[in-house]
Design a protein around this motif. Sequence first.
Motif, PDB file in Angstrom:
ATOM      1  N   SER A 273       0.834  -1.186   0.000  1.00  0.00           N
ATOM      2  CA  SER A 273       0.000   0.000   0.000  1.00  0.00           C
ATOM      3  C   SER A 273       0.871   1.238   0.000  1.00  0.00           C
TER       4      SER A 273
ATOM      5  N   ILE B 111      -8.629  -0.555   1.794  1.00  0.00           N
ATOM      6  CA  ILE B 111      -7.497  -0.148   0.942  1.00  0.00           C
ATOM      7  C   ILE B 111      -7.444  -0.942  -0.358  1.00  0.00           C
TER       8      ILE B 111
ATOM      9  N   GLN C 127      -7.219   1.020  -3.649  1.00  0.00           N
ATOM     10  CA  GLN C 127      -5.904   1.604  -3.925  1.00  0.00           C
ATOM     11  C   GLN C 127      -4.942   0.553  -4.483  1.00  0.00           C
TER      12      GLN C 127
ATOM     13  N   ASP D  39      -5.797  -0.285  -8.017  1.00  0.00           N
ATOM     14  CA  ASP D  39      -5.417   0.797  -8.925  1.00  0.00           C
ATOM     15  C   ASP D  39      -3.919   0.773  -9.218  1.00  0.00           C
ATOM     16  N   VAL D  40      -3.094   0.514  -8.171  1.00  0.00           N
ATOM     17  CA  VAL D  40      -1.639   0.442  -8.353  1.00  0.00           C
ATOM     18  C   VAL D  40      -1.265  -0.730  -9.252  1.00  0.00           C
TER      19      VAL D  40
END
Length: 240
Positions: free
Chosen positions: A189, A221, A224, A227-228
């Motif tokens: 993260s 999370i 996120q 998306d990464v």
Amino acid sequence: MLFGPVLTALFLCGLFAHTSCDSCRYMTLPFKGVRVDCSSQGLRSIPQLPTNITELLLQHNQLISITPGHFDKLHNLRLLDLSGNPFNCDCSIQYLTYWLKRNKAISVMPVCASPAELARRSIDGLNDADFFTCVSDNCSGRMYNAVLCFMLCFLIGLLLWCLKLARNSMFTLGIDERHSGFEAESLRSLKPKHRAKARRSIVSLMTGSEDIDKPLLNMDILPQILDVLHKQHNIKIKVP
């Protein structure tokens, strides 16, 4: 005036004595240059010679071929005698054949001693038909090199195509919220506190100190992380 070339020739003789150059006789010719007489010396190869000689006598030796390019630097040569040598007229004699054709005026023409079908033929009279096996060998070599080059180019192109395909491909994985094999620590993260929560979840699962039904991954999370993975690694994960 010609004393210098003679000394040069004698010096080269000393360097190449293993080819019987010391048995060759050097003579200065008035207004003509230098004559090198290596006749009847039992030579099996031509010794290294100075480039300024004008006459070269090599008759009645044991020469069977001439190294390609050997006479190309003898620009002042006005007489060459190769008669009386047992030349083997195979593919290795091609250089001498073409050289003699270009320099008929200065040469005493040698003849073939072998093979039997070419015996007593003048070497300068040989033609492409007499070297047809050499042409076949050369063509075979060129064909092999061409095929090898084509295969190498094909493999390189295939490798580049695979790399391009892998770069443009999208990998889709499906996981559920309680997938037991999902290691949260492998998904990094952007916030350290999220990584700490993931570690505590894994430790709790291993020790049994918390409810086993609790999700290994903090679902807050997850967007996120997804998306990464999608932007940086082109990996798309579907969560049912």
